[in-house]
Structure formats: C-alpha cells, structure tokens
Design a protein around this motif. Structure first.
Motif, PDB file in Angstrom:
ATOM      1  N   GLN A 135      20.508  11.772 -13.818  1.00 29.07           N
ATOM      2  CA  GLN A 135      20.559  10.834 -14.943  1.00 29.07           C
ATOM      3  C   GLN A 135      19.718   9.591 -14.675  1.00 29.07           C
ATOM      4  N   TRP A 136      19.792   9.079 -13.464  1.00 24.34           N
ATOM      5  CA  TRP A 136      19.022   7.883 -13.132  1.00 24.34           C
ATOM      6  C   TRP A 136      17.530   8.166 -13.237  1.00 24.34           C
ATOM      7  N   LEU A 137      17.121   9.301 -12.693  1.00 27.89           N
ATOM      8  CA  LEU A 137      15.703   9.653 -12.744  1.00 27.89           C
ATOM      9  C   LEU A 137      15.220   9.853 -14.172  1.00 27.89           C
ATOM     10  N   LYS A 138      16.068  10.347 -15.014  1.00 30.55           N
ATOM     11  CA  LYS A 138      15.710  10.590 -16.418  1.00 30.55           C
ATOM     12  C   LYS A 138      15.468   9.276 -17.162  1.00 30.55           C
ATOM     13  N   HIS A 139      16.197   8.234 -16.806  1.00 35.21           N
ATOM     14  CA  HIS A 139      16.162   7.005 -17.595  1.00 35.21           C
ATOM     15  C   HIS A 139      15.545   5.793 -16.907  1.00 35.21           C
ATOM     16  N   SER A 140      15.452   5.809 -15.613  1.00 34.60           N
ATOM     17  CA  SER A 140      15.003   4.618 -14.900  1.00 34.60           C
ATOM     18  C   SER A 140      13.494   4.404 -15.016  1.00 34.60           C
ATOM     19  N   GLN A 141      13.119   3.148 -14.972  1.00 32.99           N
ATOM     20  CA  GLN A 141      11.706   2.767 -14.958  1.00 32.99           C
ATOM     21  C   GLN A 141      11.338   2.113 -13.627  1.00 32.99           C
ATOM     22  N   ASP A 142      12.197   2.270 -12.625  1.00 34.44           N
ATOM     23  CA  ASP A 142      11.993   1.641 -11.326  1.00 34.44           C
ATOM     24  C   ASP A 142      10.671   2.082 -10.723  1.00 34.44           C
ATOM     25  N   GLU A 143       9.936   1.150 -10.170  1.00 32.94           N
ATOM     26  CA  GLU A 143       8.624   1.464  -9.584  1.00 32.94           C
ATOM     27  C   GLU A 143       8.736   2.272  -8.292  1.00 32.94           C
ATOM     28  N   ARG A 144       9.912   2.324  -7.711  1.00 34.14           N
ATOM     29  CA  ARG A 144      10.116   3.109  -6.488  1.00 34.14           C
ATOM     30  C   ARG A 144      10.838   4.421  -6.778  1.00 34.14           C
ATOM     31  N   LYS A 145      10.635   4.937  -7.953  1.00 32.52           N
ATOM     32  CA  LYS A 145      11.295   6.167  -8.377  1.00 32.52           C
ATOM     33  C   LYS A 145      10.999   7.340  -7.442  1.00 32.52           C
ATOM     34  N   HIS A 146       9.851   7.310  -6.794  1.00 31.74           N
ATOM     35  CA  HIS A 146       9.482   8.386  -5.876  1.00 31.74           C
ATOM     36  C   HIS A 146      10.503   8.535  -4.748  1.00 31.74           C
ATOM     37  N   VAL A 147      11.116   7.436  -4.328  1.00 30.63           N
ATOM     38  CA  VAL A 147      12.129   7.498  -3.271  1.00 30.63           C
ATOM     39  C   VAL A 147      13.342   8.280  -3.777  1.00 30.63           C
ATOM     40  N   ALA A 148      13.733   8.022  -5.018  1.00 31.08           N
ATOM     41  CA  ALA A 148      14.870   8.731  -5.611  1.00 31.08           C
ATOM     42  C   ALA A 148      14.549  10.213  -5.784  1.00 31.08           C
ATOM     43  N   TRP A 149      13.304  10.545  -6.161  1.00 33.71           N
ATOM     44  CA  TRP A 149      12.929  11.958  -6.280  1.00 33.71           C
ATOM     45  C   TRP A 149      13.082  12.672  -4.940  1.00 33.71           C
ATOM     46  N   PHE A 150      12.660  11.999  -3.860  1.00 33.22           N
ATOM     47  CA  PHE A 150      12.805  12.606  -2.539  1.00 33.22           C
ATOM     48  C   PHE A 150      14.284  12.795  -2.192  1.00 33.22           C
ATOM     49  N   ASN A 151      15.076  11.741  -2.370  1.00 35.68           N
ATOM     50  CA  ASN A 151      16.503  11.824  -2.044  1.00 35.68           C
ATOM     51  C   ASN A 151      17.202  12.900  -2.871  1.00 35.68           C
ATOM     52  N   TYR A 152      16.846  12.982  -4.131  1.00 42.46           N
ATOM     53  CA  TYR A 152      17.408  13.997  -5.039  1.00 42.46           C
ATOM     54  C   TYR A 152      17.054  15.402  -4.540  1.00 42.46           C
ATOM     55  N   GLY A 153      15.792  15.596  -4.194  1.00 40.61           N
ATOM     56  CA  GLY A 153      15.362  16.887  -3.674  1.00 40.61           C
ATOM     57  C   GLY A 153      16.081  17.255  -2.387  1.00 40.61           C
ATOM     58  N   LEU A 187       7.928  14.673  -7.364  1.00 40.46           N
ATOM     59  CA  LEU A 187       7.520  13.647  -6.412  1.00 40.46           C
ATOM     60  C   LEU A 187       6.024  13.712  -6.148  1.00 40.46           C
ATOM     61  N   THR A 188       5.541  14.888  -5.785  1.00 40.68           N
ATOM     62  CA  THR A 188       4.128  14.995  -5.424  1.00 40.68           C
ATOM     63  C   THR A 188       3.200  14.911  -6.631  1.00 40.68           C
ATOM     64  N   ASN A 189       3.597  15.485  -7.753  1.00 43.40           N
ATOM     65  CA  ASN A 189       2.726  15.468  -8.935  1.00 43.40           C
ATOM     66  C   ASN A 189       2.604  14.075  -9.545  1.00 43.40           C
ATOM     67  N   ASN A 190       3.681  13.333  -9.550  1.00 44.73           N
ATOM     68  CA  ASN A 190       3.669  12.037 -10.215  1.00 44.73           C
ATOM     69  C   ASN A 190       3.344  10.867  -9.297  1.00 44.73           C
ATOM     70  N   TYR A 191       3.458  11.071  -8.010  1.00 45.91           N
ATOM     71  CA  TYR A 191       3.282   9.943  -7.089  1.00 45.91           C
ATOM     72  C   TYR A 191       2.295  10.240  -5.976  1.00 45.91           C
ATOM     73  N   ALA A 192       1.440  11.236  -6.165  1.00 47.62           N
ATOM     74  CA  ALA A 192       0.503  11.638  -5.108  1.00 47.62           C
ATOM     75  C   ALA A 192      -0.400  10.489  -4.680  1.00 47.62           C
ATOM     76  N   SER A 193      -0.950   9.756  -5.634  1.00 49.81           N
ATOM     77  CA  SER A 193      -1.847   8.666  -5.254  1.00 49.81           C
ATOM     78  C   SER A 193      -1.089   7.551  -4.545  1.00 49.81           C
ATOM     79  N   TYR A 194       0.134   7.308  -4.958  1.00 47.70           N
ATOM     80  CA  TYR A 194       0.949   6.290  -4.299  1.00 47.70           C
ATOM     81  C   TYR A 194       1.267   6.715  -2.868  1.00 47.70           C
ATOM     82  N   LEU A 195       1.683   7.964  -2.711  1.00 47.67           N
ATOM     83  CA  LEU A 195       2.075   8.464  -1.407  1.00 47.67           C
ATOM     84  C   LEU A 195       0.892   8.551  -0.439  1.00 47.67           C
ATOM     85  N   SER A 196      -0.298   8.790  -0.979  1.00 49.91           N
ATOM     86  CA  SER A 196      -1.469   8.903  -0.122  1.00 49.91           C
ATOM     87  C   SER A 196      -2.065   7.547   0.232  1.00 49.91           C
TER      88      SER A 196
END
Length: 94
Positions: free
Chosen positions: A42-60, A79-88
């Motif tokens: 639910q949080w991932l569906k609605h949140s606009q947090d700029e660190r959402k990639h951390v939640a995607w990892f924790n969720y996975g 995580l990888t599709n939406n945050y690849a440039s951030y993670l790299s």
C-alpha cells in the motif's frame, strides 16, 4: 505513531520511510507477515517518497523470505527498472 494509528486515520501515505520500515519490522517480528507485506504494498502504491527504492528492496526481501519468489522478483524488477540510474550513481538532482 503506530501502524494501527496510521491505518485507522487513513494516513498510510504519510508514513515516512523510517516509520514504514519500523512498522513492517514490528509486524514481521510478531509473525504478521501478510500485514507487513500489505503495508509495503500500500505504501509503495501511494507514496511519493524520493527514497522509494529502499522500500522496493525491503518489500522484495520480505517477499523472498516468505518464499514468494515470483512476487519478490517483480518487486526487484520495479527497483531496478525505475531506479537504475539512481542506483548506478548516474542520476542527476532534480
């Protein structure tokens, strides 16, 4: 503020990433895995947090620990599709 207070007040999307993580960890520690998974979902569906990639990892990771491998793979794909440039390290500040 507790997980139940946020949900009862309809403020799930106002959870900070830290509050989300703490609430999910508390749920998981008490064996309430489905609720922890749903909280992340639910949080991932609605949140606009700029660190959402951390939640995607924790969720996975939570899904993976529950042997929900297909769902975990989908979370890691998000995580990888939406945050690849951030993670790299190639993302530029907005």
């Amino acid at each position: 503020m507790s997980y139940n207070q946020h949900l009862s007040g309809g403020k799930l999307t106002s959870f900070t990433l830290n509050e989300l993580t703490q609430a999910a960890e508390m749920l998981e520690a008490s064996g309430r895995y489905e609720e922890a998974i749903d909280l992340y979902r639910q949080w991932l569906k609605h949140s606009q947090d700029e660190r959402k990639h951390v939640a995607w990892f924790n969720y996975g990771w939570l899904l993976q620990k529950q042997n929900l491998f297909s769902d975990a793979a989908n979370a890691y794909d998000q995580l990888t599709n939406n945050y690849a440039s951030y993670l790299s390290g190639t993302a530029t500040a907005a």
